[in-house]
Design a protein around this motif. Structure first.
Motif, PDB file in Angstrom:
ATOM      1  N   THR A 168      -1.429  10.322  -3.587  1.00 15.81           N
ATOM      2  CA  THR A 168      -1.565   8.853  -4.140  1.00 15.81           C
ATOM      3  C   THR A 168      -0.633   7.793  -3.500  1.00 15.81           C
ATOM      4  O   THR A 168       0.434   8.324  -3.115  1.00 15.81           O
ATOM      5  CB  THR A 168      -1.221   8.908  -5.552  1.00 15.81           C
ATOM      6  N   THR A 169      -0.888   6.400  -3.426  1.00 11.83           N
ATOM      7  CA  THR A 169       0.158   5.451  -2.963  1.00 11.83           C
ATOM      8  C   THR A 169      -0.243   4.355  -3.605  1.00 11.83           C
ATOM      9  O   THR A 169      -1.506   4.008  -3.914  1.00 11.83           O
ATOM     10  CB  THR A 169       0.117   5.473  -1.398  1.00 11.83           C
ATOM     11  N   ASP A 170       0.774   3.551  -3.771  1.00 11.84           N
ATOM     12  CA  ASP A 170       0.539   2.166  -4.246  1.00 11.84           C
ATOM     13  C   ASP A 170       0.733   1.339  -3.005  1.00 11.84           C
ATOM     14  O   ASP A 170       0.650  -0.301  -3.577  1.00 11.84           O
ATOM     15  CB  ASP A 170       1.668   1.760  -5.347  1.00 11.84           C
ATOM     16  N   VAL A 171       0.253   1.414  -1.904  1.00 15.87           N
ATOM     17  CA  VAL A 171       0.204   0.625  -0.846  1.00 15.87           C
ATOM     18  C   VAL A 171      -1.244  -0.174  -0.999  1.00 15.87           C
ATOM     19  O   VAL A 171      -2.216   0.605  -1.480  1.00 15.87           O
ATOM     20  CB  VAL A 171       0.334   1.219   0.306  1.00 15.87           C
ATOM     21  N   ALA A 172      -1.274  -1.389  -0.506  1.00 15.96           N
ATOM     22  CA  ALA A 172      -2.656  -2.104  -0.590  1.00 15.96           C
ATOM     23  C   ALA A 172      -3.191  -2.021   1.151  1.00 15.96           C
ATOM     24  O   ALA A 172      -2.453  -2.391   1.827  1.00 15.96           O
ATOM     25  CB  ALA A 172      -2.531  -3.677  -0.928  1.00 15.96           C
ATOM     26  N   ILE A 173      -4.280  -1.453   1.029  1.00 15.05           N
ATOM     27  CA  ILE A 173      -4.735  -1.246   2.389  1.00 15.05           C
ATOM     28  C   ILE A 173      -6.126  -1.260   2.464  1.00 15.05           C
ATOM     29  O   ILE A 173      -7.027  -0.716   1.407  1.00 15.05           O
ATOM     30  CB  ILE A 173      -4.252   0.296   2.846  1.00 15.05           C
ATOM     31  N   VAL A 174      -7.012  -1.718   3.367  1.00 13.73           N
ATOM     32  CA  VAL A 174      -8.340  -1.739   3.187  1.00 13.73           C
ATOM     33  C   VAL A 174      -8.897  -0.335   3.336  1.00 13.73           C
ATOM     34  O   VAL A 174      -8.280   0.585   4.033  1.00 13.73           O
ATOM     35  CB  VAL A 174      -9.073  -2.774   4.339  1.00 13.73           C
ATOM     36  N   PRO A 175     -10.029  -0.010   2.771  1.00 15.78           N
ATOM     37  CA  PRO A 175     -10.650   1.371   2.742  1.00 15.78           C
ATOM     38  C   PRO A 175     -10.743   2.009   4.339  1.00 15.78           C
ATOM     39  O   PRO A 175     -10.636   3.130   4.501  1.00 15.78           O
ATOM     40  CB  PRO A 175     -11.932   1.197   2.201  1.00 15.78           C
ATOM     41  N   ALA A 176     -11.431   1.292   5.268  1.00 17.51           N
ATOM     42  CA  ALA A 176     -11.556   1.330   6.670  1.00 17.51           C
ATOM     43  C   ALA A 176     -10.431   2.051   7.243  1.00 17.51           C
ATOM     44  O   ALA A 176     -10.478   3.262   8.190  1.00 17.51           O
ATOM     45  CB  ALA A 176     -12.200   0.374   7.461  1.00 17.51           C
ATOM     46  N   LEU A 177      -9.262   1.100   7.030  1.00 17.87           N
ATOM     47  CA  LEU A 177      -7.929   1.818   7.770  1.00 17.87           C
ATOM     48  C   LEU A 177      -7.220   2.889   6.971  1.00 17.87           C
ATOM     49  O   LEU A 177      -6.697   3.656   7.639  1.00 17.87           O
ATOM     50  CB  LEU A 177      -6.892   0.659   7.920  1.00 17.87           C
ATOM     51  N   LEU A 178      -7.655   3.062   5.819  1.00 12.76           N
ATOM     52  CA  LEU A 178      -7.106   4.079   5.041  1.00 12.76           C
ATOM     53  C   LEU A 178      -7.680   5.597   5.600  1.00 12.76           C
ATOM     54  O   LEU A 178      -7.095   6.488   5.991  1.00 12.76           O
ATOM     55  CB  LEU A 178      -7.312   4.094   3.451  1.00 12.76           C
ATOM     56  N   GLN A 179      -8.831   5.234   5.770  1.00  9.35           N
ATOM     57  CA  GLN A 179      -9.854   6.475   6.238  1.00  9.35           C
ATOM     58  C   GLN A 179      -9.456   6.840   7.571  1.00  9.35           C
ATOM     59  O   GLN A 179      -9.124   8.002   8.217  1.00  9.35           O
ATOM     60  CB  GLN A 179     -11.396   6.160   6.348  1.00  9.35           C
ATOM     61  N   LYS A 180      -9.180   5.591   8.539  1.00 10.92           N
ATOM     62  CA  LYS A 180      -8.681   5.905  10.027  1.00 10.92           C
ATOM     63  C   LYS A 180      -7.190   6.544   9.834  1.00 10.92           C
ATOM     64  O   LYS A 180      -7.145   7.588  10.649  1.00 10.92           O
ATOM     65  CB  LYS A 180      -8.657   4.667  10.838  1.00 10.92           C
ATOM     66  N   ALA A 181      -6.353   6.408   9.002  1.00  4.62           N
ATOM     67  CA  ALA A 181      -4.960   6.721   8.887  1.00  4.62           C
ATOM     68  C   ALA A 181      -5.201   8.174   8.736  1.00  4.62           C
ATOM     69  O   ALA A 181      -4.415   9.189   8.982  1.00  4.62           O
ATOM     70  CB  ALA A 181      -4.223   5.958   7.942  1.00  4.62           C
ATOM     71  N   VAL A 182      -6.039   8.617   7.703  1.00  2.00           N
ATOM     72  CA  VAL A 182      -6.272   9.808   7.102  1.00  2.00           C
ATOM     73  C   VAL A 182      -6.762  10.808   8.157  1.00  2.00           C
ATOM     74  O   VAL A 182      -6.220  11.918   8.301  1.00  2.00           O
ATOM     75  CB  VAL A 182      -7.132   9.862   6.034  1.00  2.00           C
ATOM     76  N   TRP A 183      -7.621  10.278   9.010  1.00  2.83           N
ATOM     77  CA  TRP A 183      -8.380  11.311   9.950  1.00  2.83           C
ATOM     78  C   TRP A 183      -7.081  11.561  11.117  1.00  2.83           C
ATOM     79  O   TRP A 183      -7.211  12.663  11.580  1.00  2.83           O
ATOM     80  CB  TRP A 183      -9.407  10.702  10.850  1.00  2.83           C
TER      81      TRP A 183
END
Length: 407
Positions: free
Chosen positions: A195-210
């Protein structure tokens, strides 16, 4: 970047609550078997899943639910994997419906996960009966209870939290995970919820996770078995109120990735350390490879070697097993350039130079290898590629634990 450890687990970031109860899936009433994580604020969500062709029903349902890139809750049971069941999809769907109704949210905003024995029917009854209690258990201090609720053969909780900044704005990130056996690279992860309270667009969140999963969870192996239920989920609710991260070229994105890598590395190392029956954490770092891909292959090859893992259990500096594992790696390199050394809190010792043995003190090596964390350093002397993989020793207890896992 100033990353600091803090308390609170998945409840450390603003806006998150968690809880865990015993609802009756497990026969042992002293163990929690149902966990919940919740954010009132809608979250960007990103997931990775097992690469096993046999997938638990919760993965199928979760993939459908997160197709819109948003979620508000995660529900997870332990004690039963809900895998290879004729009504598995129905049960996983009902878990989302029950959670949604109890929280007053759409069932499609729920991520569902299960872990435990494969091929055993899972009754919805204990989950339905315990749902109200589960929701009532939600608390900003509930991370530890949720962590317990997802554990199987784990011997300790994998729970972490950190503080960091994005664009100068204070942010937080928390994680809980389970994983001890049936763990092998190239799957995704065991069960890990961030979990995080960072504001990030979903596409970049997925990119970071991968990107981060590739260098952390996919570099862990306990026993060479890829689970059917592996899932990594990251929820980002934006309550830190940082400027929304919307560019992969931004400093803010790099700061976020560094924080995610940090917490995922902590979880990965502790999953390897808690391998079933393990007494030692093995950390294999490869440097000097011609590229990163080769470094990763070599590092994983070594920590996956049963013979080498057994040698580490016996504190035997059998460096030939390291060279053997390097040698059957599916990659091109010159083995005559390879150097190997072992290290721990007790010191370090070189055991191989240019692919050949060298004189060293067996007594000193034994002392080094009796510690509970062992570093294996391999220098390929062939470039700038590097990587680290984590594993554990292979002990008698691994067979004992898995010989009667169901009974």
């Amino acid at each position: 970047m100033n990353i600091q450890p803090i308390g609170g687990g998945v409840c450390a970031p603003q806006g998150f609550a968690a809880g865990g109860i015993h609802c009756g899936i497990r026969k042992n009433k002293t163990k929690r078997d149902l966990a919940l994580i919740y954010s009132k604020t809608p979250c960007a969500v990103a997931c990775t899943y097992t690469q096993n062709k046999v997938k638990g029903a919760p993965i199928t349902v979760t993939m459908q639910n997160v197709a819109d890139d948003t979620a508000k809750a995660i529900i997870c049971n332990s004690g039963n994997a809900n895998t290879c069941n004729a009504n598995g999809i129905e049960i996983a769907t009902q878990m989302c419906e029950l959670t949604g109704k109890a929280l007053g949210i759409a069932p499609a905003d729920v991520v569902v996960a299960s872990t435990g024995v494969i091929g055993q029917p899972l009754s919805i009854e204990p989950i339905a009966q315990g749902m109200q209690q589960l929701v009532q258990s939600l608390s900003t201090q509930g991370s530890s209870d949720a962590c317990e609720g997802i554990m199987t053969t784990d011997t300790f909780k994998k729970e972490f939290a950190i503080s960091f900044t994005v664009d100068g704005v204070p942010c937080k990130m928390g994680a809980i995970a389970k994983g001890s056996g049936m763990i092998h690279p190239n799957m995704a992860t065991m069960l890990a919820f961030v979990t995080t309270d960072v504001a990030i667009v979903p596409a970049l969140l997925q990119k970071a996770v991968w990107s981060v999963v590739s260098d952390t969870f996919n570099m862990v192996s306990v026993d060479g078995d890829t689970s059917t239920n592996d899932m990594f989920t990251c929820l980002a609710n934006g309550e830190a109120n940082n400027p929304v991260i919307s560019s992969a070229d931004s400093t803010a994105y790099q700061e976020f990735c560094a924080a995610l890598y940090h917490i995922c590395t902590l979880v990965s190392k502790n999953i390897a350390k808690d391998g079933e029956g393990a007494t030692k954490l093995l950390e294999c770092t490869v440097t000097g490879a011609s590229d990163k891909a080769i470094a990763k292959k070599v590092a994983k090859s070594v920590i996956c070697s049963s013979l080498f893992k057994a040698a580490m259990f016996g504190s035997d500096a059998n460096w030939g097993r390291v060279l053997c594992a390097i040698g059957y790696t599916d990659a091109e390199f010159d083995i005559t350039k390879v150097d190997v050394s072992f290290a721990s809190q007790a010191g370090s010792i070189a055991v191989c130079k240019n692919g050949a043995g060298m004189e060293f003190s067996e007594d000193k090596a034994k002392q080094i290898l009796t510690q509970d964390t062992i570093q294996i350093t391999i220098d390929m002397n062939d470039g700038a590629g590097s990587a680290t993989a984590w594993g554990c020793d292979l002990t008698y207890d691994y067979v004992k634990i898995n010989g009667d896992y169901r009974t």
